[in-house]
Scaffold this motif. Structure first.
Motif, PDB file in Angstrom:
ATOM      1  N   PRO A 106       0.753  -1.246  -0.018  1.00 21.98           N
ATOM      2  CA  PRO A 106       0.097  -0.063  -0.084  1.00 21.98           C
ATOM      3  C   PRO A 106       0.688   1.333  -0.049  1.00 21.98           C
ATOM      4  O   PRO A 106       0.368   2.123  -0.448  1.00 21.98           O
ATOM      5  CB  PRO A 106      -0.755  -0.198   1.143  1.00 21.98           C
TER       6      PRO A 106
ATOM      7  N   GLY B  22       2.561   1.576  -4.096  1.00 23.39           N
ATOM      8  CA  GLY B  22       1.848   1.721  -5.398  1.00 23.39           C
ATOM      9  C   GLY B  22       0.639   1.238  -5.263  1.00 23.39           C
ATOM     10  O   GLY B  22       0.042   0.668  -4.491  1.00 23.39           O
ATOM     11  N   ARG B  23       0.173   1.233  -6.567  1.00 26.61           N
ATOM     12  CA  ARG B  23      -1.287   0.996  -6.774  1.00 26.61           C
ATOM     13  C   ARG B  23      -1.691  -0.037  -7.862  1.00 26.61           C
ATOM     14  O   ARG B  23      -2.783  -0.773  -7.814  1.00 26.61           O
ATOM     15  CB  ARG B  23      -2.243   2.142  -7.059  1.00 26.61           C
ATOM     16  N   ARG B  24      -0.753  -0.138  -8.670  1.00 31.10           N
ATOM     17  CA  ARG B  24      -1.037  -1.286  -9.670  1.00 31.10           C
ATOM     18  C   ARG B  24       0.303  -2.320  -9.722  1.00 31.10           C
ATOM     19  O   ARG B  24       1.460  -1.884 -10.146  1.00 31.10           O
ATOM     20  CB  ARG B  24      -0.892  -0.405 -11.153  1.00 31.10           C
TER      21      ARG B  24
ATOM     22  N   ASP C  37      -7.882  -1.772  -2.370  1.00 28.09           N
ATOM     23  CA  ASP C  37      -7.741  -0.746  -2.969  1.00 28.09           C
ATOM     24  C   ASP C  37      -6.652  -0.834  -4.254  1.00 28.09           C
ATOM     25  O   ASP C  37      -6.174   0.193  -4.729  1.00 28.09           O
ATOM     26  CB  ASP C  37      -7.033   0.290  -1.948  1.00 28.09           C
ATOM     27  N   LEU C  38      -5.887  -1.965  -4.232  1.00 26.30           N
ATOM     28  CA  LEU C  38      -4.937  -2.342  -5.255  1.00 26.30           C
ATOM     29  C   LEU C  38      -5.512  -2.924  -6.744  1.00 26.30           C
ATOM     30  O   LEU C  38      -6.218  -3.695  -6.165  1.00 26.30           O
ATOM     31  CB  LEU C  38      -3.724  -3.005  -4.639  1.00 26.30           C
ATOM     32  N   TRP C  39      -4.745  -2.941  -7.594  1.00 25.59           N
ATOM     33  CA  TRP C  39      -5.144  -3.700  -8.796  1.00 25.59           C
ATOM     34  C   TRP C  39      -3.882  -4.557  -8.982  1.00 25.59           C
ATOM     35  O   TRP C  39      -2.845  -4.112  -8.959  1.00 25.59           O
ATOM     36  CB  TRP C  39      -5.453  -2.505  -9.918  1.00 25.59           C
TER      37      TRP C  39
END
Length: 254
Positions: A124, A127-129, A147-149
Motif C-alpha cells: 500500500p 504503489g497501486r498497480r 484498493d490495489l489492482w
C-alpha cells in the motif's frame, strides 16, 4: 548406476538432457505434479509426491537408487529436508543443484520480504498497480488489498481466494526484456513483486523495472537444508554424477 533427479526446474531438465544416453547410467526424473502439462525431460519420469521422507526412503531402496540430485525450485518447501532425511536413511549420496539467487545492482529499488504476507503488507505504501510474478500459489496473501489492482502472471490459472481487482496473464518463461518493458508500460505497473527464484528465464523483469524506476518487492528464499554439497548449474552436477559412475565402474572391474 541409478540417479534420481528431484526436478520441476529448467536446471533439472537440462541435467537430465546432459545425462541422457550415458552408458551405464539410468536416470529417473521426479516431478511434483503441480503443473498439468509440464515440460518433460528425457528418460524415465515419475509424477507425484512421495508422501514424506519415509516413503522416499522406501522408494530409494526399492528402486536401487545410487545417487540423488535435489534440483527442485528454491521455494519448493519441505522436499529438500525430506531428501536429506531419506538419503541419509538409505545411505545414498545427495547433491543439491541450486541456481544462485538474484542480487541488486545500481539503480535497483528493492524491498526485501521473508514471506508473501510480508510482501503484501509493503504494497500500500509503494504503489497501486501491482505486477505479481510469485506464481499461482499463495495469492490469498494479497486478497485483502481491495484498493490495489493486480496483474498476476502464472503458468496455470490461480484458484481463489485472490485479490478482487486482478487480471490473470497465463504465460511461461523465458521472457524477453522488450516483452517485459512493453508489459509494464501497457498495464501501467508501478510495483513489481517477485520471489528470489534466480536464473535467467525470468530475470528480464528486474531489468525492465530498474529502467522504469519501479520499486521491486523481493520475497527471499526460505531456509534450505545445511551441510550437503551444493552446485550452481547442471554442468557441475553432471561432473559430480560422472565421478561416481566412474568410481562404481572401477570397483566392478577389480
Amino acid at each position: 548406476m541409478h540417479v534420481l533427479i528431484l526436478g520441476g526446474t529448467a536446471e533439472a531438465r537440462r541435467l537430465a538432457e546432459l545425462l541422457h544416453g550415458t552408458p551405464g547410467l539410468k536416470v529417473t526424473s521426479s516431478l511434483a505434479g503441480r503443473v498439468a502439462a509440464p515440460r518433460l525431460p528425457p528418460g524415465e519420469v515419475r509424477v507425484g509426491g512421495f508422501g514424506g521422507a519415509g516413503a522416499l526412503t522406501t522408494w530409494l531402496r526399492e528402486h536401487a537408487v545410487d545417487a540423488v540430485v535435489d534440483a527442485t525450485h528454491p521455494f519448493a518447501g519441505t522436499i529438500g529436508f525430506h531428501a536429506v532425511a531419506a538419503a541419509a536413511a538409505a545411505r545414498v549420496p545427495l547433491l543439491a543443484l541450486r541456481r544462485p539467487g538474484w542480487s541488486p545492482v545500481e539503480g535497483d529499488r528493492w524491498y526485501d520480504a521473508h514471506s508473501l504476507a510480508e510482501a503484501a503488507a509493503l504494497l500500500p505504501r509503494l504503489g497501486r498497480r501491482i505486477f505479481l510474478t510469485t506464481g499461482r500459489m499463495g495469492l490469498a496473501a494479497f486478497a485483502g488489498l481491495d484498493d490495489l489492482w493486480f496483474l498476476a502472471r502464472s503458468v496455470e490459472a490461480p484458484e481463489p481466494p485472490c485479490p478482487a481487482a486482478m487480471e490473470v496473464l497465463l504465460d511461461r518463461g523465458p521472457f524477453t526484456l522488450d516483452g517485459e518493458r512493453e508489459l509494464l508500460r501497457r498495464h501501467r505497473v508501478d510495483v513489481l513483486v517477485t520471489k528470489d527464484s534466480g536464473g535467467t528465464a525470468t530475470a528480464p523483469k528486474l531489468t525492465a523495472a530498474r529502467e522504469a524506476g519501479l520499486p521491486v518487492v523481493v520475497v527471499r528464499r526460505p531456509p534450505a537444508p545445511a551441510g550437503l554439497p551444493v552446485v550452481p548449474d547442471p554442468q557441475e552436477a553432471t561432473r559430480w554424477i560422472e565421478a561416481r559412475l566412474d568410481r562404481k565402474g572401477r570397483r566392478r572391474t577389480r
